[in-house]
Design an enzyme around this catalytic site. Structure first.
Site, PDB file in Angstrom:
ATOM      1  N   ASP A   9       0.531  -1.353   0.075  1.00  0.00           N
ATOM      2  CA  ASP A   9       0.004   0.014   0.164  1.00  0.00           C
ATOM      3  C   ASP A   9       0.772   1.301   0.032  1.00  0.00           C
ATOM      4  O   ASP A   9       0.454   2.242   0.822  1.00  0.00           O
ATOM      5  CB  ASP A   9      -0.997   0.027   1.201  1.00  0.00           C
ATOM      6  CG  ASP A   9      -1.830  -1.205   1.130  1.00  0.00           C
ATOM      7  OD1 ASP A   9      -1.852  -2.065   0.317  1.00  0.00           O
ATOM      8  OD2 ASP A   9      -2.893  -1.128   2.051  1.00  0.00           O
ATOM      9  N   ASP A  51      -4.792  -0.766  -1.533  1.00  0.00           N
ATOM     10  CA  ASP A  51      -6.119  -0.525  -1.043  1.00  0.00           C
ATOM     11  C   ASP A  51      -6.719   0.074  -2.469  1.00  0.00           C
ATOM     12  O   ASP A  51      -6.305   0.948  -3.115  1.00  0.00           O
ATOM     13  CB  ASP A  51      -6.155   0.499  -0.260  1.00  0.00           C
ATOM     14  CG  ASP A  51      -6.449   0.163   1.124  1.00  0.00           C
ATOM     15  OD1 ASP A  51      -6.564  -1.131   1.641  1.00  0.00           O
ATOM     16  OD2 ASP A  51      -6.888   1.016   2.110  1.00  0.00           O
ATOM     17  N   HIS A  53     -10.584   0.954  -3.324  1.00  0.00           N
ATOM     18  CA  HIS A  53     -11.736   0.968  -2.753  1.00  0.00           C
ATOM     19  C   HIS A  53     -12.901   1.408  -4.011  1.00  0.00           C
ATOM     20  O   HIS A  53     -12.715   2.679  -4.594  1.00  0.00           O
ATOM     21  CB  HIS A  53     -12.060   1.869  -1.614  1.00  0.00           C
ATOM     22  CG  HIS A  53     -11.181   1.206  -0.371  1.00  0.00           C
ATOM     23  ND1 HIS A  53     -11.568   0.201   0.147  1.00  0.00           N
ATOM     24  CD2 HIS A  53     -10.328   1.987   0.369  1.00  0.00           C
ATOM     25  CE1 HIS A  53     -10.543   0.150   1.229  1.00  0.00           C
ATOM     26  NE2 HIS A  53     -10.231   1.148   1.188  1.00  0.00           N
ATOM     27  N   HIS A  59     -16.212   1.244   5.953  1.00  0.00           N
ATOM     28  CA  HIS A  59     -15.089   1.399   6.215  1.00  0.00           C
ATOM     29  C   HIS A  59     -14.818   2.936   5.942  1.00  0.00           C
ATOM     30  O   HIS A  59     -13.603   3.500   6.590  1.00  0.00           O
ATOM     31  CB  HIS A  59     -14.278   0.587   4.871  1.00  0.00           C
ATOM     32  CG  HIS A  59     -12.682   0.578   5.092  1.00  0.00           C
ATOM     33  ND1 HIS A  59     -12.034   0.418   6.287  1.00  0.00           N
ATOM     34  CD2 HIS A  59     -11.697   1.112   4.277  1.00  0.00           C
ATOM     35  CE1 HIS A  59     -10.576   0.581   6.031  1.00  0.00           C
ATOM     36  NE2 HIS A  59     -10.600   0.980   4.652  1.00  0.00           N
ATOM     37  N   HIS A  73     -10.350   7.248   1.154  1.00  0.00           N
ATOM     38  CA  HIS A  73      -8.907   7.006   0.586  1.00  0.00           C
ATOM     39  C   HIS A  73      -8.977   5.966  -0.467  1.00  0.00           C
ATOM     40  O   HIS A  73      -9.709   5.013  -0.540  1.00  0.00           O
ATOM     41  CB  HIS A  73      -8.224   6.774   1.869  1.00  0.00           C
ATOM     42  CG  HIS A  73      -8.718   5.628   2.386  1.00  0.00           C
ATOM     43  ND1 HIS A  73      -9.288   5.312   3.460  1.00  0.00           N
ATOM     44  CD2 HIS A  73      -7.965   3.941   2.279  1.00  0.00           C
ATOM     45  CE1 HIS A  73      -9.710   4.074   3.910  1.00  0.00           C
ATOM     46  NE2 HIS A  73      -8.828   3.204   3.283  1.00  0.00           N
ATOM     47  N   LYS A  98      -7.305  -4.917  -2.949  1.00  0.00           N
ATOM     48  CA  LYS A  98      -7.921  -5.419  -1.761  1.00  0.00           C
ATOM     49  C   LYS A  98      -9.020  -4.135  -1.385  1.00  0.00           C
ATOM     50  O   LYS A  98      -8.722  -2.945  -1.498  1.00  0.00           O
ATOM     51  CB  LYS A  98      -6.985  -5.683  -0.751  1.00  0.00           C
ATOM     52  CG  LYS A  98      -6.189  -4.686  -0.229  1.00  0.00           C
ATOM     53  CD  LYS A  98      -5.207  -5.108   0.632  1.00  0.00           C
ATOM     54  CE  LYS A  98      -4.189  -4.110   1.371  1.00  0.00           C
ATOM     55  NZ  LYS A  98      -4.719  -3.041   2.026  1.00  0.00           N
ATOM     56  N   CYS A 140      -2.048  -2.309   7.641  1.00  0.00           N
ATOM     57  CA  CYS A 140      -1.870  -3.269   6.714  1.00  0.00           C
ATOM     58  C   CYS A 140      -0.654  -3.915   6.505  1.00  0.00           C
ATOM     59  O   CYS A 140      -0.566  -5.102   6.168  1.00  0.00           O
ATOM     60  CB  CYS A 140      -2.310  -2.558   5.535  1.00  0.00           C
ATOM     61  SG  CYS A 140      -3.974  -1.843   5.287  1.00  0.00           S
TER      62      CYS A 140
END
Length: 193
Positions: A9, A51, A53, A59, A73, A98, A140
């Site tokens: 990340d 990450d 999203h 979240h 984010h 993810k 993470c």
């Protein structure tokens, strides 16, 4: 058997100026790049996690509680989701995304573009040892290292190439990783924001 570096990340939103910045993140990106340049034969494989999203539900918090919910984010399609420009991505063979529709901290929760998960990819490439670097030590990186050990990989976290959010949560993370048999090398970057 071989080794792999897992870069966790190292994205714009987790570095200085990002929506969920961790102090020292840009320095970690540059440090990883220097290590890859100075020791090109150290790992058989280099992979990365992001990450990523789309709509991760609770979240994202408004307001966030910074425990279970966070500011928006790493939204797919934004510059915040991209790797930090100080990170040399030339050696990265595959990216594991993810958290598209739910919270996901571990790189082992992610999948490659073809759907393959990280553990399966590592096994298919005869990897038995992994080093973990990236952001954040206490979230993470911790989750990825713990899952790596659970999956049976010999796991080391290069702490000098991680950036941590806070001393208290970092201490908890270090104890958890040590207790799970993860080798810890160096000290994480922890700076006041």
């Amino acid at each position: 058997m071989g080794s792999a570096l897992i870069i966790v990340d190292v994205q714009n939103d987790f570095c200085e100026g990002g929506s969920l910045a961790v102090a020292g993140g840009a320095g970690v990106a540059a440090g990883i790049s220097r290590l890859l340049a100075s020791e090109p034969e150290r790992w058989s494989h280099v992979v990365a996690t992001k990450d990523y999203h789309v709509d991760p539900g609770a979240h994202f918090g408004d307001p966030p509680d910074f425990v279970e919910s966070w500011p928006r984010h790493c939204v797919v399609g934004t510059t915040g989701s991209e790797f930090h420009p100080e990170l040399d991505t030339g050696r990265i063979e595959v990216i594991f995304h993810k958290g598209e529709h739910a919270a996901a901290y571990s790189g082992f929760d992610g999948h490659a573009e073809d759907g393959e998960c990280l553990a399966d990819w590592l096994r298919r490439h005869d990897v038995d040892r992994v080093d973990v670097v990236g952001i954040a030590t206490d979230h993470c990186v911790r989750a990825t290292a713990l899952d790596s050990a659970r999956e049976g990989f010999t796991t080391t976290v290069l702490l000098e190439l991680t950036a941590a959010v806070a001393p208290a949560t970092t201490d908890v993370a270090l104890r958890a990783m040590d207790g799970a048999g993860v080798t810890l090398h160096g000290q994480p970057v922890i700076r006041a924001a």
